[in-house]
Design an enzyme around this catalytic site. Sequence first.
Site, PDB file in Angstrom:
ATOM      1  N   CYS A 103     -18.192 -12.928 -19.740  1.00 14.25           N
ATOM      2  CA  CYS A 103     -19.668 -12.661 -20.096  1.00 14.25           C
ATOM      3  C   CYS A 103     -19.746 -13.586 -21.392  1.00 14.25           C
ATOM      4  O   CYS A 103     -20.283 -14.719 -21.250  1.00 14.25           O
ATOM      5  CB  CYS A 103     -19.550 -11.259 -20.706  1.00 14.25           C
ATOM      6  N   CYS A 147     -27.461  -9.666 -16.730  1.00 15.82           N
ATOM      7  CA  CYS A 147     -26.422  -9.283 -18.346  1.00 15.82           C
ATOM      8  C   CYS A 147     -27.608  -9.087 -19.307  1.00 15.82           C
ATOM      9  O   CYS A 147     -28.012 -10.267 -19.114  1.00 15.82           O
ATOM     10  CB  CYS A 147     -25.379  -9.629 -18.348  1.00 15.82           C
ATOM     11  N   CYS A 165     -22.508  -7.595 -19.695  1.00 18.53           N
ATOM     12  CA  CYS A 165     -21.815  -6.868 -18.215  1.00 18.53           C
ATOM     13  C   CYS A 165     -20.179  -6.277 -18.864  1.00 18.53           C
ATOM     14  O   CYS A 165     -20.039  -6.262 -20.056  1.00 18.53           O
ATOM     15  CB  CYS A 165     -20.514  -9.001 -18.531  1.00 18.53           C
ATOM     16  N   GLY A 185       1.113  -1.086  -0.053  1.00 20.26           N
ATOM     17  CA  GLY A 185       0.018  -0.033  -0.200  1.00 20.26           C
ATOM     18  C   GLY A 185       0.666   1.042   0.126  1.00 20.26           C
ATOM     19  O   GLY A 185       0.329   2.096  -0.141  1.00 20.26           O
ATOM     20  N   CYS A 212     -25.551 -12.534 -20.934  1.00 23.95           N
ATOM     21  CA  CYS A 212     -24.899 -14.147 -20.763  1.00 23.95           C
ATOM     22  C   CYS A 212     -26.109 -13.850 -18.815  1.00 23.95           C
ATOM     23  O   CYS A 212     -26.254 -14.945 -18.596  1.00 23.95           O
ATOM     24  CB  CYS A 212     -24.119 -13.853 -20.057  1.00 23.95           C
TER      25      CYS A 212
END
Lengths: 229, 278, 256
Positions: B269, B238, B263, B29, B241
């Site tokens: 997808c 979606c 998606c 980080g 899909c």
Amino acid sequence: MAMIEIENLSKTFQLHTQGSARIDVMRDLSLRVEAGECVALTGRSGAGKSTLMRMIYGNYLAAGGSLRIAGTDVVTASPHDILRLRRETMGYVSQFLRVIPRVPTIDVVAEPLLALGTPTAAARDRAAYLLTRLNLPERLWRLSPTTFSGGEQQRVNIARGFAHEYPVLLLDEPTASLDPVNRAVVLDLISAARHRGAAIVGIFHDAEARAQVCTREVDLTAFVPGRAV
Amino acid sequence: MTDYNFAYLDEQTKRMIRRALLKALAIPGYQVPFASREMPMPYGWGTGGVQVTASVLTPEDRLKVIDQGADDTTNAVSIRKFFEKTAQVATTTRTTEATVIQTRHRIPETPLGEDQILVYQVPIPEPLRFLEPRETETRRMHALEEYGLMHVKLYEDIARHGAIATAYAYPVKVAGRYVMDPSPIPKFDNPKLSDCPAIQLFGAGREQRIYALPPYTDVVSLDFEDHPFEASKAPHACALCGSGDSYLDEIVTDDAGGRMFLCSDTDYCESRHERGAA
Amino acid sequence: MTPLLSVKTLRKTYGAHVGCTDVSFDLFPGEVMGIVGESGSGKTTLLNCLAGHLTPDRGQVIFDTRADGPRDVLAMSEPERRMLGRTDWAFVHQHARDGLRMNVSAGGNVGERLMAVGARHYGAIRAQAADWLGRVEIDAGRIDDRPTTFSGGMQQRLQIARNLVTQPRLVFMDEPTGGLDVSVQARLLDLLRGLVRDLGLSAIVVTHDLAVVRLLAHRLMVMKDGRVVETGLTDQVLDDPQHPYTQLLVSSVLQV
């Protein structure tokens, strides 16, 4: 018990901005004021009456001697100790009211109590009682005293000085600009303070008032040295 | 054979960047400064990510590049071609087949594995930037772990919008220490940052900073007790899909208010579509 | 009684130029000390040395910490000193915009110190911010407005609320009423005086305005050329000044 014990007090002003002139205004002043006494300072103008009052209050520095208030020597005390004295022990009613503009009169009067930790409501009650006694119309209480007349300001000043029951009271011309009715109220307040055991030192040009409330007079002219430049 | 050194950058530069990457992995980080190079593309097009990718690529790697989840957008296509040309590495659009994935603004839906590296393109690495513009001060705040300001930003969100409205680049705390900007991924992706088996590397080219999440690092999204973090997405499935739990793009289909939700991860997808069709 | 702050032989130079030198004093709980002097007298340098914004060349600044009693602030680590700076200490800048985040709402400005010391409950933070806005006489309806929409006096009051929300014990003020209208100054002075009294705050106030110190400060320190030339009770120093410079300063004030 002596609340104020002054020994060999002297005061000098050195005016650096005016050719370093040195002015001796007081020499070897001694004075004891017991609890329950009211001492009037007298003497011609320039005898050092106000100067002495200011020295007692710690407002002017002494050049020498000692000045004990309830056992604390103001001449040598730290600012911290003098502040405590002023908060708890020593009240001062000056001729002039110096306050923050906009602060309501009632709070100006209550402030010495608030500084001691008195709850706001109780402090305001006491302030209201004193203002009522001094005949200051209630409609003025929420206003700042900065715009008041001389007499009104004087009464605010007196109420403020009597809000807390100080063991030592310094009064500089407390009745100067008052009408007869209010003058009588103030003299009553002074007498009551004396009877509860306050040690009072005051300047009263009003001879009748002096005769009425004071137990003793001290002429300061004797302590003025010959002026040397 | 190519006229370029392998993966465009010279070996000394790659060495310098790898050192920065190692340091970044050692201090999860923490923003490590590095001497970012001029790349043959404008700033904002992923120069930081490209330099990181170039430094970690080996000839055996298989590279995937996505932009907003899609393999077929201009940015993704041009970066993929860049490495095909300069490193001649294999490329793929399959998340599962890739060893190195460079991404802009998304984490793939398909869970990543231990043998993968995810490289993020980062525009602004400093999460405190918008509240405290002085870099000297933000660095000191990181050093002394003074992160109250980050919550001021979230406070402002709630005060203004009634909820934490920050929807992307949602600040996180890494391994209980550094507060980090996860790059402009949707906050829907934030949970995927944590405890991830893959190595996650972040490169900011213009800002000359690199930071990293080693595998299985604890990453917590900042929030308030009475306004907890929520990984939100459009409340639809979606249209292609039928997935109900992937991040969706809204596509406006005509000028009469028609729209559909798809998606954003094209590989995810397509894979579902193929499996469904098969 | 232990002083809240005890300063010993503090000195700060800028190359050959003396910022301040030989400064020693004690400040007790509940006391307000004024520092006056002309520009360049070293009063702001001194304040910044005390508040940890500048590192003095020598001397000690001993603060009576809540946890460990008196400690030399200059010997503390930076994290410790900064923690002090956002808990027990406060700094009120002359220009409110130096002490506020102008792009953050009033509530966020007040809440920042709370969040900095770990507050994580939005509702509680907001309630405390609203309470403090009330104490500094800012309408609670302005809680979501940015300070850019506030008047100068309101900004200064907001800065004070932002500083006092963590109940500090020592407040540093650099010309707190500078640049404000006279009527706004009075209101601010009254507010400060009330807060000092009600919260038992100690404060160090740097100003060149003798009227401000007379109303606000219990004690006074007069500085000239980096040195303290006179100290004492505020009214005593102003009414019976001893040092030539103080006499000049006091006699130079225009009477209204």
